[in-house]
Write a protein that holds these residues in place. Structure first.
Motif, PDB file in Angstrom:
ATOM      1  N   LEU A 265      10.307   1.844  -5.878  1.00 22.17           N
ATOM      2  CA  LEU A 265      10.305   0.551  -6.781  1.00 22.17           C
ATOM      3  C   LEU A 265      10.097  -0.605  -5.674  1.00 22.17           C
ATOM      4  O   LEU A 265       9.409  -1.454  -5.922  1.00 22.17           O
ATOM      5  CB  LEU A 265      11.686   0.520  -7.134  1.00 22.17           C
ATOM      6  N   LYS A 266      10.749  -0.392  -4.470  1.00 19.79           N
ATOM      7  CA  LYS A 266      10.858  -1.650  -3.367  1.00 19.79           C
ATOM      8  C   LYS A 266       9.200  -1.597  -2.994  1.00 19.79           C
ATOM      9  O   LYS A 266       8.796  -2.689  -2.573  1.00 19.79           O
ATOM     10  CB  LYS A 266      11.896  -1.003  -2.570  1.00 19.79           C
ATOM     11  N   HIS A 267       8.663  -0.587  -2.725  1.00 18.88           N
ATOM     12  CA  HIS A 267       7.433  -0.446  -2.273  1.00 18.88           C
ATOM     13  C   HIS A 267       6.355  -1.235  -3.126  1.00 18.88           C
ATOM     14  O   HIS A 267       5.462  -2.105  -2.532  1.00 18.88           O
ATOM     15  CB  HIS A 267       6.950   0.693  -1.814  1.00 18.88           C
ATOM     16  N   ARG A 268       6.713  -0.886  -4.567  1.00 23.90           N
ATOM     17  CA  ARG A 268       5.799  -1.715  -5.304  1.00 23.90           C
ATOM     18  C   ARG A 268       5.931  -3.031  -5.461  1.00 23.90           C
ATOM     19  O   ARG A 268       5.144  -3.865  -5.785  1.00 23.90           O
ATOM     20  CB  ARG A 268       5.918  -0.924  -6.901  1.00 23.90           C
ATOM     21  N   ILE A 269       7.297  -3.580  -5.295  1.00 23.88           N
ATOM     22  CA  ILE A 269       7.682  -4.880  -5.516  1.00 23.88           C
ATOM     23  C   ILE A 269       6.713  -5.819  -4.037  1.00 23.88           C
ATOM     24  O   ILE A 269       6.082  -6.730  -4.266  1.00 23.88           O
ATOM     25  CB  ILE A 269       9.011  -5.033  -5.499  1.00 23.88           C
ATOM     26  N   ILE A 270       6.947  -5.092  -2.879  1.00 23.30           N
ATOM     27  CA  ILE A 270       6.306  -5.425  -1.684  1.00 23.30           C
ATOM     28  C   ILE A 270       4.700  -5.741  -2.106  1.00 23.30           C
ATOM     29  O   ILE A 270       3.996  -6.671  -1.584  1.00 23.30           O
ATOM     30  CB  ILE A 270       6.554  -4.644  -0.474  1.00 23.30           C
ATOM     31  N   GLU A 271       4.085  -4.629  -2.387  1.00 25.97           N
ATOM     32  CA  GLU A 271       2.665  -4.644  -2.894  1.00 25.97           C
ATOM     33  C   GLU A 271       2.167  -5.624  -3.658  1.00 25.97           C
ATOM     34  O   GLU A 271       1.049  -6.635  -3.729  1.00 25.97           O
ATOM     35  CB  GLU A 271       2.398  -3.350  -3.460  1.00 25.97           C
ATOM     36  N   ALA A 272       3.218  -5.874  -4.954  1.00 29.88           N
ATOM     37  CA  ALA A 272       2.897  -6.900  -5.843  1.00 29.88           C
ATOM     38  C   ALA A 272       2.960  -8.203  -5.152  1.00 29.88           C
ATOM     39  O   ALA A 272       2.399  -9.100  -5.452  1.00 29.88           O
ATOM     40  CB  ALA A 272       3.827  -6.892  -7.048  1.00 29.88           C
ATOM     41  N   ARG A 273       4.025  -8.476  -4.319  1.00 30.13           N
ATOM     42  CA  ARG A 273       4.026  -9.849  -3.649  1.00 30.13           C
ATOM     43  C   ARG A 273       3.014  -9.971  -2.667  1.00 30.13           C
ATOM     44  O   ARG A 273       2.670 -11.218  -2.506  1.00 30.13           O
ATOM     45  CB  ARG A 273       5.489  -9.806  -2.898  1.00 30.13           C
ATOM     46  N   SER A 274       2.567  -8.938  -1.999  1.00 29.44           N
ATOM     47  CA  SER A 274       1.340  -9.317  -1.070  1.00 29.44           C
ATOM     48  C   SER A 274       0.071  -9.723  -1.878  1.00 29.44           C
ATOM     49  O   SER A 274      -0.698 -10.436  -1.460  1.00 29.44           O
ATOM     50  CB  SER A 274       1.031  -7.812  -0.462  1.00 29.44           C
ATOM     51  N   LEU A 275       0.017  -8.910  -3.013  1.00 26.97           N
ATOM     52  CA  LEU A 275      -1.250  -9.328  -3.958  1.00 26.97           C
ATOM     53  C   LEU A 275      -0.975 -10.836  -4.400  1.00 26.97           C
ATOM     54  O   LEU A 275      -2.085 -11.559  -4.497  1.00 26.97           O
ATOM     55  CB  LEU A 275      -1.241  -8.375  -5.182  1.00 26.97           C
TER      56      LEU A 275
ATOM     57  N   ALA B  21       9.191   8.954 -16.042  1.00 27.73           N
ATOM     58  CA  ALA B  21       9.827   9.571 -14.842  1.00 27.73           C
ATOM     59  C   ALA B  21      10.718   8.728 -14.162  1.00 27.73           C
ATOM     60  O   ALA B  21      10.375   7.403 -13.874  1.00 27.73           O
ATOM     61  CB  ALA B  21       8.792  10.186 -13.836  1.00 27.73           C
ATOM     62  N   ALA B  22      11.844   8.728 -13.520  1.00 28.14           N
ATOM     63  CA  ALA B  22      12.612   7.852 -13.065  1.00 28.14           C
ATOM     64  C   ALA B  22      11.784   7.654 -11.489  1.00 28.14           C
ATOM     65  O   ALA B  22      11.452   8.326 -10.788  1.00 28.14           O
ATOM     66  CB  ALA B  22      13.733   8.362 -12.516  1.00 28.14           C
ATOM     67  N   ILE B  23      11.951   5.977 -11.245  1.00 31.96           N
ATOM     68  CA  ILE B  23      11.324   5.619 -10.052  1.00 31.96           C
ATOM     69  C   ILE B  23      12.526   5.434  -9.067  1.00 31.96           C
ATOM     70  O   ILE B  23      13.454   4.889  -9.095  1.00 31.96           O
ATOM     71  CB  ILE B  23      10.683   4.318 -10.214  1.00 31.96           C
TER      72      ILE B  23
END
Length: 174
Positions: free
Chosen positions: A73-83, A66-68
């Protein structure tokens, strides 16, 4: 039977005994003596498939994902950065537990600003920061939904130096 009764009582005991002389029953078809090897069965199976109009494909086809959306995608990048930042925070606090006091001070300052109407998340953090350090470390570096949600209002501001924060932000810049 009454004890005064003149009739005699007897007991009939039936014992059924199975011995090895009985033929054993195997499930499935009876043997024909013409067993095929696995390769022969596979050849016959493929012949039937070709006769039905199907053909064997020996190439890899990538699964359609499924296309993101760009926002997700930006939200997932922010979550990964926070982690990533919280993993660095956990590493620093593991070395120097006094840094945990910074998070507790931040939290008390935020709660005092709100007075009686403090958000539930801050009360959650107060309870979490009262736990032993290994539990806190596991929570702030967790990947479950609760950990992701709590990291959005993390009281660990000031534990990382500005240079450490910039290094993490640079690593996640697109």
């Amino acid at each position: 039977m009454l004890p005064d009764s003149p009739a005699k009582a007897f007991v009939l005991i039936i014992v059924t005994c199975y011995d090895n002389s009985m033929p054993t029953r195997h499930p499935g078809r009876p043997p024909t003596g013409r067993a095929q090897s696995a390769a022969e069965r596979m050849r016959r199976y493929r012949t039937r498939q070709r006769a039905a109009g199907l053909r064997l494909t020996m190439r890899w086809l990538p699964a359609r994902s499924a296309a993101i959306s760009p926002g997700l995608l930006k939200h997932r990048i922010i979550e990964a950065r926070s982690l990533a930042m919280h993993c660095l925070i956990a590493r620093k606090i593991e070395i120097d537990r006094r840094l945990l006091a910074t998070a507790r001070r931040n939290l008390e300052k935020w709660i005092s600003r709100y007075g009686d109407g403090a958000p539930r998340t801050l009360e959650e953090w107060r309870e979490i920061l009262g736990r032993p350090w290994p539990e806190i470390a596991a929570l702030i570096t967790g990947t479950d939904d609760s950990a992701v949600r709590l990291r959005q209002s993390s009281p660990f501001a000031g534990v990382l130096t500005p240079a450490e924060r910039e290094r993490v932000y640079e690593a996640f810049r697109a």
